[in-house]
Every structure is written in structure tokens, then in C-alpha cells.
Write a protein that holds these residues in place. Structure first.
Motif, mmCIF file in Angstrom:
data_model
loop_
_atom_site.group_PDB
_atom_site.id
_atom_site.type_symbol
_atom_site.label_atom_id
_atom_site.label_comp_id
_atom_site.label_asym_id
_atom_site.label_seq_id
_atom_site.Cartn_x
_atom_site.Cartn_y
_atom_site.Cartn_z
ATOM 1 N N TRP A 147 -12.067 -31.001 -16.844
ATOM 2 C CA TRP A 147 -11.739 -29.612 -16.514
ATOM 3 C C TRP A 147 -10.470 -29.161 -17.233
ATOM 4 C CZ3 TRP A 147 -14.785 -26.280 -14.027
ATOM 5 C CH2 TRP A 147 -15.823 -26.785 -13.255
ATOM 6 N N VAL A 148 -10.478 -27.895 -17.663
ATOM 7 C CA VAL A 148 -9.297 -27.257 -18.246
ATOM 8 C C VAL A 148 -9.047 -25.950 -17.500
ATOM 9 C CG1 VAL A 148 -9.702 -28.241 -20.533
ATOM 10 C CG2 VAL A 148 -10.584 -25.956 -19.998
ATOM 11 N N SER A 149 -7.862 -25.447 -17.640
ATOM 12 C CA SER A 149 -7.519 -24.143 -17.079
ATOM 13 C C SER A 149 -7.038 -23.226 -18.190
ATOM 14 C CB SER A 149 -6.419 -24.264 -16.015
ATOM 15 O OG SER A 149 -6.893 -24.937 -14.875
ATOM 16 N N PHE A 150 -7.396 -21.974 -18.060
ATOM 17 C CA PHE A 150 -6.915 -20.934 -18.973
ATOM 18 C C PHE A 150 -6.500 -19.755 -18.108
ATOM 19 C CE2 PHE A 150 -7.628 -17.081 -21.485
ATOM 20 C CZ PHE A 150 -6.737 -17.332 -22.524
ATOM 21 N N TYR A 151 -5.331 -19.218 -18.382
ATOM 22 C CA TYR A 151 -4.780 -18.146 -17.561
ATOM 23 C C TYR A 151 -5.006 -16.796 -18.233
ATOM 24 C CZ TYR A 151 -2.689 -21.990 -15.044
ATOM 25 O OH TYR A 151 -2.509 -23.145 -14.320
ATOM 26 N N ILE A 152 -5.709 -15.923 -17.559
ATOM 27 C CA ILE A 152 -5.933 -14.568 -18.066
ATOM 28 C C ILE A 152 -4.803 -13.694 -17.523
ATOM 29 C CG2 ILE A 152 -7.513 -12.602 -18.146
ATOM 30 C CD1 ILE A 152 -9.803 -14.601 -17.624
ATOM 31 N N LEU A 153 -3.831 -13.475 -18.380
ATOM 32 C CA LEU A 153 -2.643 -12.720 -17.977
ATOM 33 C C LEU A 153 -2.612 -11.311 -18.560
ATOM 34 C CD1 LEU A 153 -0.063 -15.617 -18.467
ATOM 35 C CD2 LEU A 153 -1.186 -14.890 -16.341
ATOM 36 N N THR A 154 -3.231 -11.163 -19.744
ATOM 37 C CA THR A 154 -3.250 -9.864 -20.405
ATOM 38 C C THR A 154 -4.666 -9.574 -20.886
ATOM 39 O OG1 THR A 154 -2.853 -10.654 -22.655
ATOM 40 C CG2 THR A 154 -0.895 -10.261 -21.266
ATOM 41 N N GLU A 155 -4.903 -8.339 -21.258
ATOM 42 C CA GLU A 155 -6.217 -7.962 -21.770
ATOM 43 C C GLU A 155 -6.558 -8.743 -23.043
ATOM 44 O OE1 GLU A 155 -8.868 -3.928 -22.403
ATOM 45 O OE2 GLU A 155 -6.686 -3.757 -22.335
ATOM 46 N N ASN A 156 -5.537 -9.100 -23.812
ATOM 47 C CA ASN A 156 -5.750 -9.880 -25.032
ATOM 48 C C ASN A 156 -6.300 -11.278 -24.753
ATOM 49 O OD1 ASN A 156 -4.854 -7.764 -26.629
ATOM 50 N ND2 ASN A 156 -2.739 -8.478 -26.609
ATOM 51 N N ASP A 157 -6.090 -11.780 -23.550
ATOM 52 C CA ASP A 157 -6.591 -13.103 -23.188
ATOM 53 C C ASP A 157 -8.104 -13.128 -22.988
ATOM 54 O OD1 ASP A 157 -4.027 -14.224 -23.221
ATOM 55 O OD2 ASP A 157 -3.675 -13.691 -21.121
ATOM 56 N N LEU A 158 -8.726 -11.966 -22.842
ATOM 57 C CA LEU A 158 -10.169 -11.904 -22.624
ATOM 58 C C LEU A 158 -10.958 -12.519 -23.774
ATOM 59 C CD1 LEU A 158 -11.002 -8.447 -21.011
ATOM 60 C CD2 LEU A 158 -11.355 -10.714 -20.057
ATOM 61 N N GLY A 159 -10.517 -12.299 -24.988
ATOM 62 C CA GLY A 159 -11.215 -12.845 -26.143
ATOM 63 C C GLY A 159 -11.287 -14.364 -26.097
ATOM 64 N N ASN A 160 -10.177 -15.007 -25.766
ATOM 65 C CA ASN A 160 -10.173 -16.471 -25.680
ATOM 66 C C ASN A 160 -10.995 -16.934 -24.479
ATOM 67 O OD1 ASN A 160 -9.430 -18.986 -26.808
ATOM 68 N ND2 ASN A 160 -7.836 -19.223 -25.264
ATOM 69 N N ALA A 161 -10.935 -16.207 -23.370
ATOM 70 C CA ALA A 161 -11.731 -16.565 -22.192
ATOM 71 C C ALA A 161 -13.219 -16.534 -22.529
ATOM 72 C CB ALA A 161 -11.415 -15.621 -21.033
ATOM 73 N N LYS A 162 -13.653 -15.504 -23.242
ATOM 74 C CA LYS A 162 -15.062 -15.403 -23.652
ATOM 75 C C LYS A 162 -15.430 -16.536 -24.600
ATOM 76 C CE LYS A 162 -15.220 -10.381 -23.198
ATOM 77 N NZ LYS A 162 -15.298 -9.093 -23.917
ATOM 78 N N PHE A 163 -14.542 -16.825 -25.553
ATOM 79 C CA PHE A 163 -14.774 -17.918 -26.500
ATOM 80 C C PHE A 163 -14.952 -19.245 -25.762
ATOM 81 C CE2 PHE A 163 -12.764 -21.580 -28.531
ATOM 82 C CZ PHE A 163 -13.574 -21.747 -29.640
#
Length: 137
Positions: free
Chosen positions: A111-127
Motif C-alpha cells: 500500500w502507498v498513500s498519496f495526498y490530494i492537497l491541490t487541484e494539481n494533484d488530481l493528475g497524479n491521483a488519476k495516473f
């Protein structure tokens, strides 16, 4: 100290519905303090639902669970923490690239965690979700 507190509060996982109520409170807090984040989370849900064979459900520890067929791809807590399961090899690769962090609880797992803090983080979250999805298909 943080680990001590987390360990002491671990019993809350066994309280029926606690995680779902807590996550709902987080969503209400976001609605009042950062409503734009709710639209980001909706966009992420819609993206995953556009992939063949996917669905969403409530996660047992609160938040939205993303599924491929009957298997979990990952889940998004209402505080913006996106947790995704990868093979250990892919996890190490993503950590080395700085795209993810160790899971906030289960550090020795895939398991990994990714923090969605800004709208710019959405691209990496989708990836990241797409990468996990592709490894399941």
C-alpha cells in the motif's frame, strides 16, 4: 508520540460504523471549509467509473473505495488521502520517483498513500489509480 496515539486509538476500528460516521464528518467539514475539494473527489470518481469493469463502494475504514470487478484498486478518504495497492516492485519504483509516500499506517505492505492537497494533484491521483487498474486488467 504519533504512533503511540494511533496505537491507543486502534480500538476505534472495531466500533461499528465509526469510520463511516467519521468520514461523513470530514465531508461535512470540507463542505464548509473547502468545497472545491469535493468537486475534485467527484472528478476522480467519475474518471475511475469511466474505465471498463470499475465500480465504487464505501470503504470499510471510511471513504470511497474504487474497485475493478470484485477487487479493490484503492480508496479515497475524505481528508484527501488516496491509498492504493501496488506490487512491492511498483511501490518501490513510485517511491523512488517521489510520486507516492509510504502508506500512512501499513508501511511494510504494497500500500502507498498519496495526498490530494491541490487541484494539481488530481493528475497524479488519476495516473496512480490507472496504473493500479492496468496491473489488474
Amino acid at each position: 508520540m504519533f504512533r503511540f496515539i494511533v496505537h491507543r486509538l486502534n480500538f476505534l476500528k472495531s466500533v461499528p460504523m465509526f469510520a463511516l460516521v467519521y468520514d461523513s464528518c470530514l465531508k461535512m467539514w470540507l463542505l464548509l471549509t473547502a468545497p472545491e475539494k469535493l468537486s475534485w473527489f467527484d472528478e476522480l470518481e467519475n474518471e475511475v467509473l469511466s474505465w471498463e469493469g470499475t465500480s465504487i463502494s464505501l470503504h470499510k475504514f471510511g471513504g470511497t473505495q474504487f474497485n475493478y470487478q470484485q477487487r479493490e484498486i484503492g480508496h479515497l478518504h475524505s481528508n484527501g488521502i488516496l491509498d492504493i495497492l501496488f506490487s512491492r516492485k511498483i511501490k518501490q519504483e513510485l517511491l523512488a520517483l517521489g510520486r507516492v509516500e509510504e502508506h500512512h499506517i501499513f508501511k511494510k505492505s504494497g500500500w502507498v498513500s498519496f495526498y490530494i492537497l491541490t487541484e494539481n494533484d488530481l493528475g497524479n491521483a488519476k495516473f496512480l489509480l490507472k496504473r493500479a487498474y492496468n496491473s489488474m486488467v
